[in-house]
Each structure stands twice: as structure tokens, then as C-alpha cells.
Design a protein around this motif. Structure first.
Motif, PDB file in Angstrom:
ATOM      1  N   THR A 204       0.918  -1.071   0.300  1.00 56.75           N
ATOM      2  CA  THR A 204      -0.395   0.201   0.259  1.00 56.75           C
ATOM      3  C   THR A 204       0.765   1.738  -0.177  1.00 56.75           C
ATOM      4  N   GLU A 205      -0.078   2.528  -0.389  1.00 61.88           N
ATOM      5  CA  GLU A 205       1.285   3.927  -0.591  1.00 61.88           C
ATOM      6  C   GLU A 205       1.496   3.920   0.593  1.00 61.88           C
ATOM      7  N   ALA A 206       0.324   3.762   1.908  1.00 63.98           N
ATOM      8  CA  ALA A 206       0.317   3.564   3.754  1.00 63.98           C
ATOM      9  C   ALA A 206       1.842   3.566   4.089  1.00 63.98           C
ATOM     10  N   GLN A 207       2.406   1.971   3.169  1.00 68.18           N
ATOM     11  CA  GLN A 207       3.206   2.044   3.747  1.00 68.18           C
ATOM     12  C   GLN A 207       4.422   1.886   3.603  1.00 68.18           C
ATOM     13  N   ALA A 208       4.171   2.555   2.603  1.00 71.11           N
ATOM     14  CA  ALA A 208       5.629   2.916   1.604  1.00 71.11           C
ATOM     15  C   ALA A 208       5.716   4.820   1.967  1.00 71.11           C
TER      16      ALA A 208
END
Length: 298
Positions: A204-208
Motif C-alpha cells: 500500500t501507499e501508506a506503508q511506503a
């Protein structure tokens, strides 16, 4: 004497529908003596007065009927133009109307708008949408990279699901803790300057984004020598960058293949790191564009 007539003949009156016009008799010259040749002036006067009264009554009745008809027409027009039939003490304002002038114009239609294009970032922000084939060959295509007037030759490439093995300093723990699933690397050289870029993938974008926030100046990607490129940034001071876009976090490490330390005066090294980082961002964005275009054409 009756002269053979059955009784007095009824006098013709044009205003009476039952009266009959008498047959016209040959005109006789009046004589100065005798009753038969003298007109009855009193009867003629009465008939004329009677006809005058009838005409007057007819004119009055006709005028009254016309007044009633005009009043009814005005009432209908007012009701039609007013727009509502509520009883109130104030007159209804009738909107003014203007006649069209000049030549007729073509009808106008409300402009239609095409649906907005799909956002490329949507397709690179989630592993569920980012399903196009991905490898070092597609992410780092060709044998060289041209940025402006500078040409960089591509050296070795790498691909691993063991994210920690491709990182150094404080970065391995960050990648592992935040759910990194894969790291792809490529090295570019210009003269004695070499740059390795590493792209870490997350679901996910949140993890990156979280991984990017947790990094510091000691969070670096490991240099990748090979294919004619000597080891670099192995104990020497090098310059690093770190960024994130979509579900991708990407890092660069630039230095000298001679083992010399990088200083703030080595602007060519800084520019090389920035060029490779910019190229990597563009490649990730193009990946999103290609998938958005494919989805729009389905």
C-alpha cells in the motif's frame, strides 16, 4: 267601397320578420282633391318613429353584447398571462415579452464534458491495482540513461524479495518492519561517478510513506557493482537520497568508483544522484499512466 279586398292589408315593416312586402302598384299621380290620392301623414310618422326606436334598442343591445365579449376576452388574457389563480388584493405582475428581432439563431445546448481521465497514481498506490508486469528490465529499460546533456551507462541490475539484503545502515529494519515485499536495483555510471538506485515495493501507499518517514541519513541502499563497474561507496563517504511515490519507496547512493570521499564541492555527484532519482520517479509514474490508459480503453 272595398274594391273586392277581404280587409285592410297589413302594412309592411322591414323590422318585423312576419310582415310581407306589398306588391308594388303603379305610381299614380297625386291629385289635389279627394281622399284617395292624399297620403296618411300621421301613419307614416308613427311608422318612422317606431322604426327609430327599434334601431336604437338594437344598437344598445349590440353594444352591450360587444362589451361583454371584450370583457370576457380581457379576463381570459389576464388569467392566462398571470400564471396563478390565487385570490389576493394585489394585481398579478405580468412579465413583459419582447419580439425576436433579426435572423433566427441556432438552438444552443448545454456543453457536454468528457469524463475526467483516470489518475495514474491510483494504479501505483495499491498492489491490488498495480498488476502490470514488473521487473528490473521494465523499470530500468535500455542500456543507457540520458538526462539533459548527460549520458549514464547502465551497469548491473538486481531483484530480491529479501529486502533487508539490499539495504544498509538503518534501512533494513525499516523495510522489514513496514512490510517491504521486494527490492529492485540498478547502477548507472558517468566517468568515475557511479549511482545505485534501489526501489522497495510495499502493498500500500501508506506503508511506503511510513517507511520514508522513518528513514534518516543512515538509511541507504547498498551499492551494486558489476558489469564493468568496480565496487564503490564501500567505506567511503557517499551521497544518498530517499523518496516515496505511490506504493514505491526509492533510494539512491552516489559516489566515486575510485573510493574517494564525496564532499559538498562534488556537484557532479549530487547531480548524478538527482538525475537517477528523477528518472526513477518518472518510470514509476509512467507505469501508472500505462495502466490508467489501459483501464480507460477497456
Amino acid at each position: 267601397m272595398s274594391n273586392g279586398q277581404g280587409g285592410p292589408q297589413s302594412q309592411w315593416d322591414p323590422w318585423k320578420p312576419q310582415s310581407q312586402q306589398p306588391q308594388q302598384q303603379p305610381q299614380q299621380p297625386w291629385s289635389g282633391g279627394g281622399d284617395e290620392g292624399t297620403p296618411d301623414w300621421a301613419a307614416l310618422a308613427d311608422a318612422s318613429e317606431s322604426r327609430g326606436r327599434r334601431r336604437k334598442l338594437l344598437f344598445i343591445a349590440g353594444g352591450a353584447l360587444a362589451t361583454v365579449a371584450i370583457g370576457a376576452a380581457v379576463a381570459v388574457a389576464v388569467v392566462s398571462a398571470g400564471g396563478h389563480d390565487s385570490a389576493s388584493g394585489h394585481p398579478t405582475r405580468v412579465p413583459s415579452a419582447s419580439l425576436p428581432g433579426g435572423s433566427p439563431t441556432a438552438p444552443s445546448f448545454a456543453p457536454t464534458s468528457a469524463p475526467p481521465p483516470l489518475d495514474p497514481k491510483v494504479f501505483i498506490s495499491s498492489a491490488k491495482k498495480d498488476t502490470a508486469p514488473l521487473s528490473p528490465a521494465t523499470l530500468f529499460p535500455g542500456t543507457r540513461l540520458t538526462m539533459g546533456s548527460t549520458v549514464y551507462k547502465k551497469g548491473a541490475t538486481g531483484d530480491t524479495t529479501g529486502c533487508a539484503t539490499a539495504a544498509g545502515g538503518s534501512l533494513p529494519n525499516i523495510l522489514t518492519a513496514d512490510g517491504c515485499t521486494r527490492v529492485m536495483r540498478a547502477t548507472y555510471t558517468n566517468g568515475d561517478i557511479a549511482v545505485t538506485v534501489g526501489v522497495a515495493l510495499f502493498d500500500t501507499e501508506a506503508q511506503a510513506a511510513k517507511a520514508r518517514r522513518q528513514t534518516d541519513d543512515h538509511s541507504i541502499v547498498r551499492a551494486l557493482p558489476g558489469k564493468g563497474v568496480a565496487a564503490f561507496c564501500d567505506g567511503a563517504t557517499c551521497r544518498s537520497t530517499r523518496n516515496a511515490y505511490g506504493r514505491y519507496a526509492y533510494f539512491t547512493l552516489a559516489g566515486f568508483t575510485s573510493g574517494k570521499n564525496v564532499t559538498t564541492k562534488d556537484t557532479a555527484v549530487f547531480r548524478a544522484g538527482d538525475d537517477v532519482a528523477e528518472f526513477t520517479f518518472q518510470q514509476i509514474h509512467r507505469r501508472g499512466q500505462a495502466q490508467a490508459s489501459a483501464a480507460a480503453n477497456r
